[in-house]
Enzyme design. Structure first.
Site, PDB file in Angstrom:
ATOM      1  N   HIS A  71      -3.424   0.525   8.277  1.00 45.87           N
ATOM      2  CA  HIS A  71      -3.368  -0.319   9.668  1.00 45.87           C
ATOM      3  C   HIS A  71      -3.408  -0.535  10.237  1.00 45.87           C
ATOM      4  O   HIS A  71      -3.321   0.032  11.020  1.00 45.87           O
ATOM      5  CB  HIS A  71      -1.619  -0.791   8.063  1.00 45.87           C
ATOM      6  CG  HIS A  71      -0.995  -0.526   8.667  1.00 45.87           C
ATOM      7  ND1 HIS A  71      -0.446  -1.100  10.104  1.00 45.87           N
ATOM      8  CD2 HIS A  71       0.166   0.102   8.207  1.00 45.87           C
ATOM      9  CE1 HIS A  71       0.870  -0.756   9.910  1.00 45.87           C
ATOM     10  NE2 HIS A  71       1.289   0.470   9.103  1.00 45.87           N
ATOM     11  N   ASP A  73      -3.190  -4.190  11.546  1.00 50.54           N
ATOM     12  CA  ASP A  73      -2.096  -4.667  11.892  1.00 50.54           C
ATOM     13  C   ASP A  73      -1.028  -4.163  12.595  1.00 50.54           C
ATOM     14  O   ASP A  73      -0.495  -3.021  11.940  1.00 50.54           O
ATOM     15  CB  ASP A  73      -1.741  -5.464  11.350  1.00 50.54           C
ATOM     16  CG  ASP A  73      -0.993  -4.919   9.857  1.00 50.54           C
ATOM     17  OD1 ASP A  73      -1.344  -3.799   9.519  1.00 50.54           O
ATOM     18  OD2 ASP A  73       0.232  -5.694   9.102  1.00 50.54           O
ATOM     19  N   GLU A 138      -0.551  -4.816   6.726  1.00 52.76           N
ATOM     20  CA  GLU A 138       0.855  -4.116   5.503  1.00 52.76           C
ATOM     21  C   GLU A 138       1.760  -4.610   6.117  1.00 52.76           C
ATOM     22  O   GLU A 138       2.664  -4.068   5.594  1.00 52.76           O
ATOM     23  CB  GLU A 138       0.200  -2.342   6.408  1.00 52.76           C
ATOM     24  CG  GLU A 138       0.482  -1.515   5.468  1.00 52.76           C
ATOM     25  CD  GLU A 138       2.086  -1.484   6.188  1.00 52.76           C
ATOM     26  OE1 GLU A 138       3.347  -0.565   5.303  1.00 52.76           O
ATOM     27  OE2 GLU A 138       2.642  -1.617   7.236  1.00 52.76           O
ATOM     28  N   GLU A 164       0.752   7.023   7.558  1.00 53.74           N
ATOM     29  CA  GLU A 164       1.855   6.701   8.076  1.00 53.74           C
ATOM     30  C   GLU A 164       2.588   7.518   9.363  1.00 53.74           C
ATOM     31  O   GLU A 164       2.013   8.768   8.739  1.00 53.74           O
ATOM     32  CB  GLU A 164       2.273   6.287   7.139  1.00 53.74           C
ATOM     33  CG  GLU A 164       1.954   4.275   6.624  1.00 53.74           C
ATOM     34  CD  GLU A 164       2.345   2.901   7.266  1.00 53.74           C
ATOM     35  OE1 GLU A 164       2.740   3.364   8.305  1.00 53.74           O
ATOM     36  OE2 GLU A 164       2.333   2.758   6.620  1.00 53.74           O
ATOM     37  N   HIS A 354       8.442  -0.420  15.826  1.00 51.54           N
ATOM     38  CA  HIS A 354       8.550  -1.446  16.044  1.00 51.54           C
ATOM     39  C   HIS A 354      10.155  -1.579  17.285  1.00 51.54           C
ATOM     40  O   HIS A 354      10.197  -2.722  16.827  1.00 51.54           O
ATOM     41  CB  HIS A 354       9.110  -1.740  14.284  1.00 51.54           C
ATOM     42  CG  HIS A 354       8.545  -1.782  13.357  1.00 51.54           C
ATOM     43  ND1 HIS A 354       8.662  -2.495  11.771  1.00 51.54           N
ATOM     44  CD2 HIS A 354       7.109  -1.076  12.965  1.00 51.54           C
ATOM     45  CE1 HIS A 354       7.473  -2.770  11.463  1.00 51.54           C
ATOM     46  NE2 HIS A 354       6.456  -1.621  11.911  1.00 51.54           N
TER      47      HIS A 354
END
Length: 386
Positions: A71, A73, A138, A164, A354
């Site tokens: 992804h 984003d 995503e 991922e 994150h």
């Protein structure tokens, strides 16, 4: 391609601030990388203005096709004062590259892209084709993957590799699903000195809250890898002021599902509970869902799973673990495509996803390219000879 050139591609991706939006800028850059190779088919599918999915296909039109997914984003950097490195600088310190998306998951996406570019540059013959599915959205609901699936881009795949950040010492073959739901309670406001003239939306919402926990707790089956069903009410709000009976209240909950309980089972139970409560005088509850995803079942002995483990063992010199994941990913959408294929996650990254000062270890990023370059031709040959 030199290691420096491979790292430069990742740096450029990090420097594009595709925070829950603006993925078209990432697609633009990747398109320029494939532009020198007319044998690569590059397609765009627009989700919304500034939000383009990218599909790149290389190899032979005949033979099996392996999907590669990443992804474009990233999540927001949050409080930038907590960072010691520019979130969109792609700064390198020693063997680490810092920036938002360095782990989740622009390093994985870059490794897939570099792999395909090296195949094209070297003229590597492939006994089939490879299709990159670079998605939007995503992080907020897998809706780019859903759009590509509905458009048929994942139909007929022989397998799917999602980059991922599992770490190269893990091959993920199964994953939890997710259900985010909201319940809105509508009542009638009145002065708190005259509650009989109103309908307390909070009281009625709590009827649902008190019932849903025991209802979900009845799901006692567990998955040997993923564990049990998880249900958490995480947000509650309601009321206007201290001396008014509240006319509005709502809660939001997050569920992590397992293959033993398909999402439809949960939908039916939640909707039945709301319907029962709405039969009580004054109760007005409305239920809605946000981007639910099914759990991903899998077979740890599937050829793609075992081959990925073998290749990673050889390239990285470690014992690669075959595991499950507690988080949802684009694979849940792609598995709706026509065909029956295994989906795995294996990619560079770590537990800084994150977080402030997110980073990726550059040696692992470069090893990921080696893993993909060895995995892809072998898998396509295995399938072609079946």
């Amino acid at each position: 391609m030199t290691p420096q050139a491979k790292i430069a591609i990742l740096q450029k991706l990090i420097q594009i601030p595709s925070v829950n939006d603006h993925e078209a800028a990432v697609a633009d850059y990747l398109t320029t990388l494939f532009a020198p190779y007319p044998q690569a088919t590059v397609e765009r599918l627009t989700y919304a203005p500034g939000r383009d999915n990218l599909v790149v296909t290389i190899g032979q039109a005949t033979g099996p096709r392996l999907g590669l997914s990443g992804h474009m984003d990233v999540v927001a950097p949050g409080d930038t004062t907590a960072w010691h490195h520019d979130p969109f600088g792609g700064e390198i310190v020693g063997d680490q590259l810092f920036g938002r998306g360095a782990s989740d998951m622009k390093s994985g996406l870059a490794a897939l892209v570099v792999t395909m570019l090296e195949f094209l540059e070297a003229g590597t013959p492939l006994p089939g084709s490879v299709r990159l599915l670079a998605t939007v959205g995503e992080e907020t609901g897998e809706y780019g993957a859903a759009q590509l699936t509905d458009a048929g881009y994942a139909d007929g795949l022989a397998g799917l590799v999602i980059a991922e950040p599992s770490g190269l010492d893990n091959v993920v073959y199964t994953a939890r699903g997710v259900i985010d739901y909201k319940v809105v309670s509508t009542g009638k406001s009145s002065h708190s000195a005259s509650p009989e003239n109103g309908i307390n939306a909070i009281d009625n919402l709590m009827k649902f809250y008190n019932a849903v926990g025991p209802l979900m707790a009845q799901h006692t089956k567990t998955d040997p890898v993923l564990g049990g069903l998880l249900h958490n009410v995480d947000l509650i709000s309601g009321g206007e002021q201290i001396n008014s009976i509240p006319a509005h209240a709502e809660l939001m909950a997050n569920m992590r599902t397992i293959p033993a309980y398909p999402n439809q089972v949960i939908y039916d139970e939640l909707e039945r509970l709301v319907a029962q409560l709405n039969q009580q005088p004054g109760v007005d509850l409305a239920l809605s869902y946000s981007y639910p995803e099914e759990a991903i079942p899998g077979d740890p002995n599937a050829p793609l799973v075992q081959l990925a483990k073998q290749v990673s063992d050889q390239v990285c010199g470690h014992d690669t673990h075959v595991v499950g994941s507690g988080g949802a990913n684009d694979g849940a959408e792609f598995l709706r495509a026509q065909g029956d294929f295994a989906s795995i996650e294996i990619g560079p990254g770590n537990d800084t996803s994150h977080q402030a000062d997110e980073y990726v270890d550059l040696p692992e990023y470069l090893q990921a390219v080696e893993v993909y370059e060895q995995l892809i031709p072998v898998f396509l040959r295995q399938v072609a000879h079946q």
